[in-house]
Structure formats: structure tokens, C-alpha cells
Design a protein around this motif. Sequence first.
Motif, PDB file in Angstrom:
ATOM      1  N   PHE A   1      -0.089   4.107  -5.345  1.00  0.00           N
ATOM      2  CA  PHE A   1       0.931   3.859  -4.794  1.00  0.00           C
ATOM      3  C   PHE A   1       1.447   3.567  -3.497  1.00  0.00           C
ATOM      4  CE2 PHE A   1       2.116   5.292  -9.039  1.00  0.00           C
ATOM      5  CZ  PHE A   1       3.989   5.242  -8.754  1.00  0.00           C
ATOM      6  N   ALA A   2      -0.188   4.721  -2.743  1.00  0.00           N
ATOM      7  CA  ALA A   2      -0.447   4.666  -1.531  1.00  0.00           C
ATOM      8  C   ALA A   2      -0.540   3.474  -0.609  1.00  0.00           C
ATOM      9  CB  ALA A   2      -1.699   5.466  -0.836  1.00  0.00           C
ATOM     10  N   SER A   3      -1.178   1.860  -1.235  1.00  0.00           N
ATOM     11  CA  SER A   3      -1.332   1.333  -0.696  1.00  0.00           C
ATOM     12  C   SER A   3      -0.127   0.214  -0.898  1.00  0.00           C
ATOM     13  CB  SER A   3      -1.846  -0.032  -1.627  1.00  0.00           C
ATOM     14  OG  SER A   3      -1.949  -0.835  -1.062  1.00  0.00           O
ATOM     15  N   GLU A   4       1.167   0.346  -2.127  1.00  0.00           N
ATOM     16  CA  GLU A   4       2.592   0.414  -1.880  1.00  0.00           C
ATOM     17  C   GLU A   4       3.153   0.873  -0.596  1.00  0.00           C
ATOM     18  OE1 GLU A   4       5.698  -2.442  -3.053  1.00  0.00           O
ATOM     19  OE2 GLU A   4       3.544  -2.323  -3.331  1.00  0.00           O
ATOM     20  N   GLU A   5       3.271   1.770  -0.686  1.00  0.00           N
ATOM     21  CA  GLU A   5       4.051   2.714   0.692  1.00  0.00           C
ATOM     22  C   GLU A   5       3.440   1.825   2.139  1.00  0.00           C
ATOM     23  OE1 GLU A   5       7.292   4.587   1.874  1.00  0.00           O
ATOM     24  OE2 GLU A   5       5.845   4.584  -0.613  1.00  0.00           O
ATOM     25  N   LEU A   6       2.171   1.811   2.487  1.00  0.00           N
ATOM     26  CA  LEU A   6       1.888   1.356   3.312  1.00  0.00           C
ATOM     27  C   LEU A   6       1.936  -0.374   3.081  1.00  0.00           C
ATOM     28  CD1 LEU A   6      -2.059   2.368   3.587  1.00  0.00           C
ATOM     29  CD2 LEU A   6      -0.719   3.258   5.226  1.00  0.00           C
ATOM     30  N   ARG A   7       2.882  -0.494   2.462  1.00  0.00           N
ATOM     31  CA  ARG A   7       3.122  -2.342   2.646  1.00  0.00           C
ATOM     32  C   ARG A   7       4.736  -2.387   2.678  1.00  0.00           C
ATOM     33  NH1 ARG A   7       5.569  -6.680  -0.521  1.00  0.00           N
ATOM     34  NH2 ARG A   7       6.108  -4.217  -2.067  1.00  0.00           N
ATOM     35  N   THR A   8       4.766  -1.608   2.185  1.00  0.00           N
ATOM     36  CA  THR A   8       6.541  -1.567   3.029  1.00  0.00           C
ATOM     37  C   THR A   8       6.258  -0.633   3.935  1.00  0.00           C
ATOM     38  OG1 THR A   8       6.519   1.170   1.786  1.00  0.00           O
ATOM     39  CG2 THR A   8       7.077  -0.655   0.505  1.00  0.00           C
ATOM     40  N   THR A   9       5.696   0.468   4.381  1.00  0.00           N
ATOM     41  CA  THR A   9       6.243   0.290   5.947  1.00  0.00           C
ATOM     42  C   THR A   9       5.590  -0.336   6.678  1.00  0.00           C
ATOM     43  OG1 THR A   9       5.540   2.587   5.462  1.00  0.00           O
ATOM     44  CG2 THR A   9       4.807   1.984   7.741  1.00  0.00           C
ATOM     45  N   LYS A  10       4.326  -1.023   6.654  1.00  0.00           N
ATOM     46  CA  LYS A  10       4.281  -2.612   7.534  1.00  0.00           C
ATOM     47  C   LYS A  10       5.940  -3.784   7.667  1.00  0.00           C
ATOM     48  CE  LYS A  10      -0.648  -2.589   7.248  1.00  0.00           C
ATOM     49  NZ  LYS A  10      -1.691  -3.247   7.106  1.00  0.00           N
ATOM     50  N   ARG A  11       6.196  -4.027   6.016  1.00  0.00           N
ATOM     51  CA  ARG A  11       6.879  -4.865   6.118  1.00  0.00           C
ATOM     52  C   ARG A  11       8.682  -4.355   6.987  1.00  0.00           C
ATOM     53  NH1 ARG A  11       8.504  -7.450   0.648  1.00  0.00           N
ATOM     54  NH2 ARG A  11       6.710  -8.057   0.527  1.00  0.00           N
ATOM     55  N   VAL A  12       9.216  -2.920   7.030  1.00  0.00           N
ATOM     56  CA  VAL A  12      10.156  -2.192   7.400  1.00  0.00           C
ATOM     57  C   VAL A  12      10.355  -1.884   8.890  1.00  0.00           C
ATOM     58  CG1 VAL A  12      12.390  -1.037   7.088  1.00  0.00           C
ATOM     59  CG2 VAL A  12      11.422  -2.567   4.813  1.00  0.00           C
TER      60      VAL A  12
END
Length: 427
Positions: free
Chosen positions: A384-395
Motif C-alpha cells: 500500500f505504501a508503494s502504491e501511495e508513493l507511485r500515485t503521489t509521483k504521478r499526481v
Amino acid sequence: MAEQAAGVPRSHPAGSSGAGAAASKHPGGAAPVSARDWRLDFWRGLAIVFIFWNHTVDNVMSWLTTKNFGVSDSAELFVFLSGFAMASMFTGKFLDRPVMAIPYGVQRAFSLYLHHITAFVVIATLAVLYREYAGSSVMERDLFVRPFLVATETVLPKLATLGYLPPLLDILPLYIILTLMIGVLFAAFRDRWAFYVGFAVVVWSWAQISGATLSSYPDTRLWTFNPFAWQAVFLAGFAAFLARGETWFRDLMAAPATIALSITIVIVAFIAAAPWATLGLYEWRPLRIITDVADKANASPVRLAHFLAMAHLASLFVRRESRLGSTFLGRSMVLIGRKSLPLFVLSTVFAAASHGVFDWFGHGAAVQIAFSLGGAAILIALAFASEELRTTKRVSPPRPSAPRPEPAAAKPQAPPTGAASVIPEAR
């Protein structure tokens, strides 16, 4: 292992590349939609958790996996799905330039190699620290780390060349070979599934007849997963992806006779596994001959047939539109499946640590369950943390606009000649 997932709603984490669905730009600048099926990452994530529990020494939680209820286990699931995911990524990226699959395979294999070496260093360090702290060499002994510590000059070159494979560290070397292999095969065969099937059958048959395999230190030890045999499981997944859209394949999967055959295989394998006998309840194994020929090291066709039957039934009962993907369990497994490589390595470290944990705290059922659920919870949290970081980078937040310079004060213009009498003098 491709790590991109389907372009589905938030509960089905999105990623890139599907089967031949190259990203096409949508009107209005919308993001491209991928044909990637979220179930692929769900099953891979579940396989990682199951492998972790199965590799944890004598773990009662392994009874929640398929290990004791048939003649195959999570290894077939993980390797097959890795081949399936690799085909998805290759057809999306390299179909028009298949030769580029070769350098990608080399790059990916090197990444796997670094993860393998890192996993060994971490596990060996834990074993040494446990000996120093607890005064017990149980981890060094069980995990076969002691030879490296005692004869480093001899074992280190073998570690570097994949000639020294301690327990739990035998699957990434298999993937290194498979990744190098599939890069070359894709450059030659592209998307012709029958060529992969033919290659797999020929090499597997040669391995069974000749006994070809690879050895590890000491030379009397053989690879747990014979790469000449397990390539067939990987290529079965690869070919299944390529053939999945053909009419005959869809008709075959939906045929009542095929469904009945899959159900029969699962029932027969359950009777052959005889879980009641494994639990010590009743010693009755009427189909023991099946388990005797279900050789894991050499990828017995019996094991592959059982896995394919389970995969067939799972694809029928867990539909793409199923609500399972939007549940917490479903989303957790999807995210773990998307980060399969690092989280698989971490689960391997957890499984190795179980030798020390159970030695220190005892091997009671409560300790096994707490450790197994705790390790799974960490994997989910990291996913979940990795996904949150990924979406943070994208948006990323919009850049603040630069302040506009204030308009300069208007300079007084000199009055035109002869206008002095018009402007009154300041008094």
C-alpha cells in the motif's frame, strides 16, 4: 516478472501494458486504458503470501494454502503467472521490434541477480547476528549458511556464479535463466504460441530422458527447480496468454467436458494428497501412486495438470467483474502482485527468519500464526505504501505561477510646447 497492473478503478490498482493493447491516446488527453486483468496480480500476490507460509518452517498456516490438498503447490502458480505476465509485457512492448526483447531479458536477469545476492547477504547476516545474540547456530545450520562462513574463498565464487544455492534461495536463479531464455525465444518466435509449446515439450522431454539438471555446492546437491524442466511451466503461462484470444481456446475453456475434466482432476489430486493422513487422523492413501510420480524438481506433468485444472476452475468462478477485487483482501493481493519481485525477496527473508523466531519463542501454533499473519501484514503495508508513493509521483501538485511584475509607475510626460499657461502652477 512484469510489474504493471490493469487500468482499472482505484480498488483495482492501475498500471500499464496489456495484451497487445498498446497505449492509445484518448480524446481530451485521457489516460490510456489497459487490457490487463487485475486477477493476474491478485493470484501472484496470493502466491507470494502462500509461498511465504509454505517456506516458514513447519508452519500450521500452510494448511490454508493448496500445498496439502493436491499434488501441486504455489510454485506452479507463481512460475506460470510469471510467464503469463511476461507475455503480456512482451507483446505490448516488443511485438514490432522483437530483437529488443534480448537486451531487456539481460537487463531484467541482472536485476534478479542483484536481488538474489542481496537476499543471501541479508539472510547470512541475520544468521550470524542470531548466533551472536542467542548463542545458537540453528539458522546457520538450517539455512546452509555455515559453509559460506567457514570456506568463504571456496564458496564465494560459487555464490557469484549461482553454484551455491542455500534453501529458500533457489527460485530467483531459476527466474534468471528463464528471463534470459524468453528474451531469445521471443526474438525468434514472436507471438506464435505453438512454437513455445513445441520448444517446451522438446526441452522437457530431453531433460527427463537424459536426466539433465544443474548442481550446486557441494556438487552432490541439485537445483530444487530443474530449469530444463520448469521452463515448461513458465512457457505454458507464456503460451496461454498468446492463445487466450483464439476462438478454439475460448471454446475449449467453456466446454462442459473440459470443466468436468478439471473438476475430476482436482478431486483425484485431493484424494491422492490425503490430507487426513498427513494430519495423522486416518492412514488411508488409495492413490499414493500419483504422489509418488509427482516429482516437483523435474516439473512432473501430473503437477502441471493439477495446477492447470485449478487455474481453469478459478478463472470460471472468479470473474473479472467480481467484487473480490474491490475488497481489502483483493486490493491487498493485487498490490503485492504488482510489486512481486521486492516483496517476494522480503517474504523469503521473513521465511528464513522464522528459523530463529521459532527457536527463540518456541514452535507453538500461536507463535506460528502470529508470525505468519505479522509477516503478511508487513507485506500488505509495504504494498500500500508503494502504491501511495507511485500515485503521489504521478499526481504532482501544480507549480506555483511566478508572480507578475507590478506595472511601473507612469512617468510624467513633459507638457507640449506652449502648454505652460494651461497647467496651473502649484502654490
